[in-house]
Design a protein around this motif. Structure first.
Motif, PDB file in Angstrom:
ATOM      1  N   ILE A   1       0.854  -1.181   0.000  1.00 28.00           N
ATOM      2  CA  ILE A   1       0.000   0.000   0.000  1.00 28.00           C
ATOM      3  C   ILE A   1       0.893   1.235   0.000  1.00 28.00           C
ATOM      4  O   ILE A   1       1.719   1.408   0.902  1.00 28.00           O
ATOM      5  CB  ILE A   1      -0.934   0.033   1.219  1.00 28.00           C
ATOM      6  CG1 ILE A   1      -1.856  -1.188   1.203  1.00 28.00           C
ATOM      7  CG2 ILE A   1      -1.738   1.331   1.249  1.00 28.00           C
ATOM      8  CD1 ILE A   1      -2.719  -1.314   2.442  1.00 28.00           C
ATOM      9  N   LEU A   2       0.715   2.050  -1.020  1.00 24.34           N
ATOM     10  CA  LEU A   2       1.372   3.352  -1.100  1.00 24.34           C
ATOM     11  C   LEU A   2       0.347   4.383  -0.664  1.00 24.34           C
ATOM     12  O   LEU A   2      -0.742   4.463  -1.240  1.00 24.34           O
ATOM     13  CB  LEU A   2       1.832   3.633  -2.540  1.00 24.34           C
ATOM     14  CG  LEU A   2       2.257   5.062  -2.874  1.00 24.34           C
ATOM     15  CD1 LEU A   2       3.485   5.486  -2.058  1.00 24.34           C
ATOM     16  CD2 LEU A   2       2.523   5.196  -4.375  1.00 24.34           C
TER      17      LEU A   2
ATOM     18  N   ILE B   1      -2.745   0.467  -4.425  1.00 22.89           N
ATOM     19  CA  ILE B   1      -2.455  -0.927  -4.093  1.00 22.89           C
ATOM     20  C   ILE B   1      -1.564  -1.474  -5.204  1.00 22.89           C
ATOM     21  O   ILE B   1      -1.966  -1.501  -6.369  1.00 22.89           O
ATOM     22  CB  ILE B   1      -3.739  -1.780  -3.987  1.00 22.89           C
ATOM     23  CG1 ILE B   1      -4.742  -1.162  -3.014  1.00 22.89           C
ATOM     24  CG2 ILE B   1      -3.378  -3.223  -3.615  1.00 22.89           C
ATOM     25  CD1 ILE B   1      -4.276  -1.052  -1.587  1.00 22.89           C
ATOM     26  N   PHE B   2      -0.379  -1.892  -4.826  1.00 22.15           N
ATOM     27  CA  PHE B   2       0.587  -2.469  -5.760  1.00 22.15           C
ATOM     28  C   PHE B   2       0.695  -3.965  -5.524  1.00 22.15           C
ATOM     29  O   PHE B   2       0.599  -4.431  -4.388  1.00 22.15           O
ATOM     30  CB  PHE B   2       1.982  -1.861  -5.549  1.00 22.15           C
ATOM     31  CG  PHE B   2       2.154  -0.509  -6.168  1.00 22.15           C
ATOM     32  CD1 PHE B   2       2.826  -0.360  -7.367  1.00 22.15           C
ATOM     33  CD2 PHE B   2       1.646   0.618  -5.548  1.00 22.15           C
ATOM     34  CE1 PHE B   2       2.993   0.877  -7.947  1.00 22.15           C
ATOM     35  CE2 PHE B   2       1.803   1.874  -6.116  1.00 22.15           C
ATOM     36  CZ  PHE B   2       2.482   1.996  -7.322  1.00 22.15           C
TER      37      PHE B   2
ATOM     38  N   ARG C   1       3.849   0.304   2.699  1.00 17.33           N
ATOM     39  CA  ARG C   1       3.798  -0.797   3.670  1.00 17.33           C
ATOM     40  C   ARG C   1       3.339  -2.063   2.987  1.00 17.33           C
ATOM     41  O   ARG C   1       2.436  -2.040   2.146  1.00 17.33           O
ATOM     42  CB  ARG C   1       2.825  -0.469   4.805  1.00 17.33           C
ATOM     43  CG  ARG C   1       3.340   0.673   5.660  1.00 17.33           C
ATOM     44  CD  ARG C   1       2.569   0.873   6.899  1.00 17.33           C
ATOM     45  NE  ARG C   1       2.536  -0.303   7.748  1.00 17.33           N
ATOM     46  CZ  ARG C   1       1.774  -0.370   8.837  1.00 17.33           C
ATOM     47  NH1 ARG C   1       1.014   0.638   9.173  1.00 17.33           N
ATOM     48  NH2 ARG C   1       1.776  -1.465   9.575  1.00 17.33           N
ATOM     49  N   LYS C   2       3.965  -3.161   3.365  1.00 17.00           N
ATOM     50  CA  LYS C   2       3.531  -4.464   2.874  1.00 17.00           C
ATOM     51  C   LYS C   2       2.179  -4.768   3.491  1.00 17.00           C
ATOM     52  O   LYS C   2       1.932  -4.503   4.667  1.00 17.00           O
ATOM     53  CB  LYS C   2       4.544  -5.540   3.258  1.00 17.00           C
ATOM     54  CG  LYS C   2       4.227  -6.885   2.654  1.00 17.00           C
ATOM     55  CD  LYS C   2       5.293  -7.902   2.990  1.00 17.00           C
ATOM     56  CE  LYS C   2       4.924  -9.243   2.384  1.00 17.00           C
ATOM     57  NZ  LYS C   2       5.809 -10.301   2.878  1.00 17.00           N
TER      58      LYS C   2
ATOM     59  N   SER D   1       8.606  -6.670  -4.687  1.00 18.61           N
ATOM     60  CA  SER D   1       9.160  -5.868  -3.602  1.00 18.61           C
ATOM     61  C   SER D   1       8.485  -4.511  -3.574  1.00 18.61           C
ATOM     62  O   SER D   1       7.759  -4.134  -4.495  1.00 18.61           O
ATOM     63  CB  SER D   1      10.671  -5.687  -3.781  1.00 18.61           C
ATOM     64  OG  SER D   1      10.931  -4.796  -4.845  1.00 18.61           O
ATOM     65  N   GLU D   2       8.763  -3.759  -2.525  1.00 22.09           N
ATOM     66  CA  GLU D   2       8.164  -2.434  -2.388  1.00 22.09           C
ATOM     67  C   GLU D   2       8.756  -1.409  -3.348  1.00 22.09           C
ATOM     68  O   GLU D   2       8.254  -0.296  -3.466  1.00 22.09           O
ATOM     69  CB  GLU D   2       8.277  -1.938  -0.951  1.00 22.09           C
ATOM     70  CG  GLU D   2       9.674  -1.608  -0.500  1.00 22.09           C
ATOM     71  CD  GLU D   2       9.712  -1.139   0.936  1.00 22.09           C
ATOM     72  OE1 GLU D   2      10.257  -0.053   1.182  1.00 22.09           O
ATOM     73  OE2 GLU D   2       9.197  -1.856   1.812  1.00 22.09           O
TER      74      GLU D   2
END
Length: 92
Positions: A5-6, A54-55, A84-85, A59-60
């Motif tokens: 989540i960005l 939402i990605f 955040r994951k 990885s972040e």
């Protein structure tokens, strides 16, 4: 694959200022959606003080790279952002 989540924390003048950069911002977001990294995205309403993306990626870095290159961020419309994951339990 993981979900991230960005979260953008928007400046007070976001709604008034975004028009100058909106086309480029949306083009970036649509490209992210087309390549499967962005699952969904949008701004919160009343007040329009945050936006959430939402990605889905390994990885972040996909979310971080998006934020760092977003014209909204580069032109001061984003006060800060966080990535955040998200450990999804229900849904895919």
């Amino acid at each position: 694959m993981n979900y991230y989540i960005l979260t953008y924390h928007l400046v007070d003048s976001y709604l008034e200022e975004r028009g100058k950069y909106r086309e480029e911002h949306l083009a970036m977001a649509k490209k992210g959606e087309a390549n499967g990294e962005i699952v969904m995205a949008g701004a919160l309403d009343e007040p329009a003080d945050k936006a959430i993306f939402i990605f889905k990626s390994e990885s972040e870095s996909a979310a971080t790279n998006f934020a760092e290159n977003d014209p909204y961020f580069k032109n001061g419309l984003i006060k800060e952002y966080s990535v955040r994951k998200w450990n999804v339990v229900i849904g895919n």
